[in-house]
Design a protein around this motif. Structure first.
Motif, short mmCIF file in Angstrom:
data_model
loop_
_atom_site.label_atom_id
_atom_site.label_comp_id
_atom_site.label_asym_id
_atom_site.label_seq_id
_atom_site.Cartn_x
_atom_site.Cartn_y
_atom_site.Cartn_z
N VAL A 175 21.90 36.00 2.68
CA VAL A 175 22.53 36.88 3.77
C VAL A 175 21.26 37.95 4.32
CG1 VAL A 175 24.15 38.59 4.56
CG2 VAL A 175 24.97 36.67 2.95
N ALA A 176 20.60 38.24 3.65
CA ALA A 176 19.64 39.10 3.86
C ALA A 176 18.60 38.51 4.62
CB ALA A 176 18.80 39.90 2.86
N PHE A 177 18.11 37.32 4.35
CA PHE A 177 17.26 36.32 4.86
C PHE A 177 17.82 35.84 6.55
CE2 PHE A 177 15.91 32.00 6.47
CZ PHE A 177 14.71 32.13 6.73
N GLU A 178 19.10 35.57 6.36
CA GLU A 178 19.69 34.79 7.59
C GLU A 178 19.74 36.09 8.62
OE1 GLU A 178 24.44 34.41 7.65
OE2 GLU A 178 23.59 33.71 5.58
N LEU A 317 20.85 26.92 8.74
CA LEU A 317 21.00 26.25 7.54
C LEU A 317 21.71 27.08 6.44
CD1 LEU A 317 21.11 23.65 5.78
CD2 LEU A 317 18.39 24.04 5.74
N VAL A 318 20.71 28.21 6.40
CA VAL A 318 20.95 29.18 5.13
C VAL A 318 22.53 29.73 5.28
CG1 VAL A 318 20.30 31.35 4.10
CG2 VAL A 318 18.60 29.61 4.53
N SER A 319 22.75 30.19 6.40
CA SER A 319 23.92 30.58 6.84
C SER A 319 25.30 29.80 6.51
CB SER A 319 24.06 31.23 8.25
OG SER A 319 24.42 30.12 9.22
N THR A 320 25.20 28.56 6.90
CA THR A 320 25.92 27.70 6.56
C THR A 320 26.26 27.35 5.00
OG1 THR A 320 24.55 25.68 6.83
CG2 THR A 320 26.06 26.40 8.67
N MET A 321 25.07 27.36 4.24
CA MET A 321 24.96 27.28 2.84
C MET A 321 25.61 28.43 2.16
SD MET A 321 24.04 24.32 1.98
CE MET A 321 24.06 24.40 0.23
N ALA A 322 25.39 29.55 2.66
CA ALA A 322 25.87 30.73 2.05
C ALA A 322 27.48 30.79 2.40
CB ALA A 322 25.18 32.15 2.48
N SER A 323 27.98 30.36 3.46
CA SER A 323 29.20 30.55 3.73
C SER A 323 30.08 29.58 3.08
CB SER A 323 29.54 30.28 5.60
OG SER A 323 30.95 30.14 5.84
N LEU A 324 29.41 28.49 2.99
CA LEU A 324 29.86 27.44 2.07
C LEU A 324 30.38 27.68 0.59
CD1 LEU A 324 30.96 24.30 2.07
CD2 LEU A 324 28.44 23.66 1.18
#
Length: 518
Positions: A175-178, A317-324
């Protein structure tokens, strides 16, 4: 270090393992701002033009009003079952069971959708990194797409399966990165716009924030339907209530703060994009251009960030993985509660002896989402995305019903104080009315085959048929559970219909003896 928690909830979950900041971070990751806004800003701008900020605010209102209702219910009944548990308390076993089903099916559809989007951006990012455009086409290969999707789901499930401390560490990093990339993207667009380097400069106007400037109610309904999707997911903070420090108050605070933070992020980035590129559908980079509607920020990334454009693809991509990973929290804990209270198979209430998470329910939710995605992808990509289009109805159904549950459950407190009048009656009641109105409008509109992909059966829109099919499946499963678990549906379970007393809080049932399935 021992994995033994300091305390456990009545269901065996690791108590006090999530703080306020951790709950907010998980809530933000579930909503996935970079992913949701990059896909929604184009269609919304095409529908409402410069009133995009107004729509973001209008869509925010029912979410905030509903969050107030969730907060009051959680303060009185902090329970991982949330919509299911509170629905039973307010309406009885049948409507409460269906409310839980609404949450489960919505999150299952979202899980499959998130995994599919992650696949697209994974290969897109690879193509950008390697400068080989052909790699991006791999996501269109059905076998490769499904295999990659299932791998992503397996990784996300493994993180969710482990203890909440591990999940939080992963979420803090992702989350910090995205958010740094996403908010930075908005800041750069503002800088370029106000230093004479915009693609098509638009000066911010107060009229952009006025929903009355919209041309029709149809525009308003279409815009708000999209807005509901981009805010959806904040209620994950409530499903972690039994694992949160200060379970009666912290999850409710986290929910309202999450929704507020998200609207500020959306407003900032959207205004940055509007000032930089405008919304003209005839402009190459105009947000309303149908050619870039499905991924507007990808089109803007190179003109705005130059060589740093890859960061936008990676952030999505990171946000979808985190949300997944975080989205899997809600259905697992709802299934856990349904099994725990005797409304579904007892196996669903299984707690992992080492990680103190609902291991079986977590894996079941992931497998269901994987099967759902695989079947739909093989049938047709249009069918898959039409299923996603039913999300608006599912969200309105269970959010609206839960907000109404607050009004019904606290009916003896409405006029006992100013706080109770607003928080247990007026605000959640208004939120429920808005959501049910949108449910009727979107369901009516989806009858037309033009709604969604344009697919139809016998002249009836596929989105309408899928909506009825998903809700109908819930009714069938509920009736089967009624035959298998008659005590719960006859009101002989400790979780039964009740009403909050005029003052004080009602504690959730803690000591529940449930017979094992024979």
């Amino acid at each position: 270090m021992s994995n033994e928690p300091k305390a456990q909830s009545s269901k065996g979950l690791s108590a006090e393992s999530v703080g306020l900041v951790g709950a907010i971070v998980i809530g933000l990751s579930c909503i996935a701002p970079p992913y949701t806004l990059t896909g929604a800003i184009g269609p919304t701008a095409a529908a409402v033009g410069h009133q995009l900020p107004a729509i973001l605010l209008v869509g925010f209102v029912p979410m905030l009003l509903t969050a107030f209702g969730y907060r009051e219910l959680n303060a009185a009944i902090p329970d991982a079952g949330t919509s299911f548990t509170w629905g039973v308390r307010a309406f009885g076993p049948y409507l409460g069971w269906l409310n839980g089903w609404g949450l489960i099916i919505a999150t299952t559809v979202v899980l499959s959708n998130l995994a599919g989007i992650a696949v697209d951006f994974f290969y897109l990012a690879l193509a950008q990194i390697t400068r080989n455009p052909q790699l991006a086409d791999l996501s269109q290969n059905t076998a490769v797409n499904i295999a990659t999707c299932l791998v992503f789901m397996a990784v996300a499930t493994w993180v969710s399966y482990r203890d909440m401390q591990t999940a939080q560490i992963v979420q803090y990093i992702l989350v910090a990165f995205e958010l740094i990339v996403f908010v930075g993207f908005g800041a750069v667009m503002f800088y370029l716009a106000y230093t004479g380097q915009a693609y098509h400069f638009n000066q911010i106007s107060l009229s952009w924030f006025n929903p009355l400037e919209l041309g029709s109610m149809g525009q308003l309904a279409a815009g708000v339907s999209v807005a509901l999707f981009i805010y959806w997911g904040w209620d994950v903070t409530l499903t972690m209530s039994e694992e949160t420090k200060g379970s009666a108050s912290t999850p409710g605070k986290a929910a309202t703060l999450t929704v507020t933070i998200v609207v500020l992020i959306y407003m900032f980035v959207s205004l940055g994009a509007m000032t930089y590129a405008g919304v003209d559908p005839t402009d190459e980079l105009g947000l309303g251009n149908p050619k870039i509607a499905n991924n507007a920020f990808f089109a803007l990334a190179t003109p705005v960030l130059g060589g740093g454009a890859i960061l936008i693809s990676v952030a999505v991509l990171v946000s979808t993985m985190a949300s997944l990973q975080s989205t899997a929290v809600s259905p697992a804990r709802t299934l856990l509660s349904m099994g725990y209270y005797g409304a579904a198979p007892r196996k669903l209430a299984s707690i992992h002896p080492k990680y103190f998470t609902p291991g079986f329910s977590t894996v079941l939710a992931a497998i269901t989402a994987g099967i759902f995605y695989t079947v739909m992808r093989f049938l047709s990509e249009k069918v898959l995305w039409d299923t996603v289009a039913t999300l608006g109805a599912m969200i309105c159904f269970y959010y609206g019903l839960t907000a109404l549950a607050c009004v019904v459950y606290f009916r003896k407190r409405w006029f006992t104080s100013v706080h109770n009048f607003f928080m247990t009656f007026l605000f959640p009641g208004a939120g429920a009315l808005m959501l049910f109105t949108l449910l009727v409008v979107t369901t009516y509109d989806s009858y037309d085959p033009a709604f969604g992909s344009g697919s139809e059966i016998g002249g009836i829109g596929l989105v309408f048929i899928l909506t009825l099919l998903l809700l109908g499946t819930g009714v069938i499963l509920m009736l089967l559970c009624r035959l298998k678990y008659p005590d719960f549906f006859a009101g002989r379970s400790p979780l039964r219909k009740s009403v909050a007393p005029p003052t004080g809080n009602e504690d959730p049932p803690t000591a529940i003896a449930i017979k094992e399935d024979k």
